[in-house]
Design an enzyme around this catalytic site. Structure first.
Site, short mmCIF file in Angstrom:
data_model
loop_
_atom_site.label_atom_id
_atom_site.label_comp_id
_atom_site.label_asym_id
_atom_site.label_seq_id
_atom_site.Cartn_x
_atom_site.Cartn_y
_atom_site.Cartn_z
N ASP A 11 0.86 -1.18 0.00
CA ASP A 11 0.00 0.00 0.00
C ASP A 11 0.91 1.24 0.00
O ASP A 11 0.91 2.02 0.93
CB ASP A 11 -0.96 -0.01 1.21
CG ASP A 11 -0.24 -0.10 2.57
OD1 ASP A 11 0.91 -0.61 2.60
OD2 ASP A 11 -0.81 0.34 3.58
N HIS A 242 9.01 -0.70 9.54
CA HIS A 242 8.09 -1.84 9.43
C HIS A 242 8.34 -2.69 8.17
O HIS A 242 8.71 -3.86 8.25
CB HIS A 242 6.64 -1.33 9.38
CG HIS A 242 6.29 -0.35 10.43
ND1 HIS A 242 6.23 -0.67 11.76
CD2 HIS A 242 5.94 0.97 10.35
CE1 HIS A 242 5.85 0.39 12.46
NE2 HIS A 242 5.68 1.40 11.63
C1 BDR Z 1 2.20 -0.73 8.61
O1 BDR Z 1 1.09 0.11 8.28
C2 BDR Z 1 1.44 0.97 7.22
O2 BDR Z 1 1.15 2.28 7.58
C3 BDR Z 1 2.91 0.81 7.00
O3 BDR Z 1 3.22 0.96 5.63
C4 BDR Z 1 3.22 -0.56 7.50
O4 BDR Z 1 2.98 -1.53 6.51
C5 BDR Z 1 2.70 -0.35 9.98
O5 BDR Z 1 1.70 -0.50 10.93
CA CA Z 2 2.71 -0.85 4.18
#
Ligand code: BDR
Ligand code: CA
Length: 333
Positions: A11, A242
């Site tokens: 995303d 992340h």
């Molecule tokens: C996850 O949520 C999205 O905002 C980031 O890209 C990551 O995949 C972190 O909680």
């Molecule tokens: Ca993400």
């Protein structure tokens, strides 16, 4: 070095952009297709960002498929512009790719790739799990075709980030997450427990900005926006990692120190813990004895320091043409 075929579901998103660049720079990964899903931004904007990043990186041949706009239940909530900027990539403007989207949905692409690479395809999911759930509905034998799936998502013992107990990727589509986590395949879950404790610092960002390559520089610009959000959480200019951390675990370039294989459920009720990943970590005091039937490896800590490895890998793009077009938008200092 063995290079495995990969399908990426994302995303895109600042940390998704880091994960994509990391995969492109990793000799262990042969990226065969990318699906976009709504999360940080709409699936359509995420797909656009992905195409533009691929163009910038000189990998415009990798197909990008549009995935689900809405989660399995309910509708897309508008993304997280306060974290990723209104365009998802920290207000950095990339030159627009002229490549079109693939003539298939993201779920169809995943099913096709699984049939083309039976037993060897790796799936890396770094957004809400809607496309993966749709692929499971299209092809119920997907878990037998795919070698493994790595998911950035959830919070085992750590607090959530979208709600007090729920992490964004899971909370944005809990029904899809419940389906994917119970599908009978070997899952590696990369939760906030490990992505919030391995951070990128300002000196790392400066190294990216000083690169002669367009990709590391663009990522360094995007991170300026991301760092400002995380300053409110960590009290200094830095950011969680992340999605690139999930990518590094998926390709096997970093290894986990503590990663028990346990039962994991997802709360799909409408109460205050909706979207929580309920990880059975009751074995903590006995070094996590085996849980019969469990297939989810929950990464709780890493062996070693991830940030230097990430920066070094991203700087591998520095041999590219420095003339590729990027301009920093107003929100990037
Ligand atoms: C996850 O949520 C999205 O905002 C980031 O890209 C990551 O995949 C972190 O909680
Ligand atoms: Ca993400």
């Amino acid at each position: 070095m063995t290079s495995n075929p990969f399908y990426l579901d994302c995303d895109t998103g600042i940390d998704d952009a880091l994960a994509l660049a990391y995969l492109l720079a990793s000799p262990q990964a042969d990226l065969r297709g990318i699906g976009a899903v709504s999360g940080n931004v709409s699936a359509a904007v995420g797909a656009r960002n992905t195409l533009d990043l691929l163009e910038l990186a000189g990998h415009a041949h990798i197909p990008v498929a549009l995935g689900a706009h809405d989660p399995l239940a309910g509708s897309f909530g508008g993304g997280a512009p306060w974290v990723h900027g209104s365009n998802g990539i920290g207000e950095v403007e990339l030159a627009e790719s002229s490549v079109s989207l693939a003539p298939e949905t993201a779920a169809e692409m995943l099913v096709r790739l699984a049939h083309e690479h039976p037993g060897t395809l790796r799936v890396l999911a770094i957004g809400p799990l809607t496309n993966i759930a749709e692929a499971l509905r299209l092809e119920p034998s997907l878990p037998q075709l795919v070698a493994e799936i790595t998911i950035m998502g959830g919070a085992a013992l750590a607090p959530g980030n979208l709600t007090p107990v729920a992490e964004a990727n899971i909370a944005n589509d809990p029904e899809a997450a419940a389906l994917v986590l119970s599908a009978g395949w070997n899952v590696t879950l990369v939760p906030l427990d490990v992505t919030m404790t391995n951070v990128l610092e300002e000196n790392h960002r400066q190294e990216l900005l000083a690169s002669s390559g367009a990709v590391p520089r663009a990522l360094g610009e995007m991170l300026g926006y991301y760092f400002r959000f995380y300053e409110g959480i960590f009290g200094r200019a830095c950011s969680a990692m992340h999605d690139p951390l999930a990518a590094a675990l998926a390709v096997g370039a970093v290894s986990a120190a503590v990663a028990p294989v346990v039962h994991v459920g997802v709360d799909t009720t409408s109460g205050p813990s909706r979207g929580q990943t309920v990880c059975d970590l009751r074995g903590l005091y006995m070094d996590y004895p085996e849980q019969p039937g469990a297939r989810c490896r929950v990464v709780l800590s890493l062996d070693g320091d991830f940030a230097p490895h990430l920066v070094e890998t991203l700087l591998a793009f520095s041999s590219e043409s420095p003339t590729a077009a990027i301009t920093a938008g107003a929100a990037v200092a």
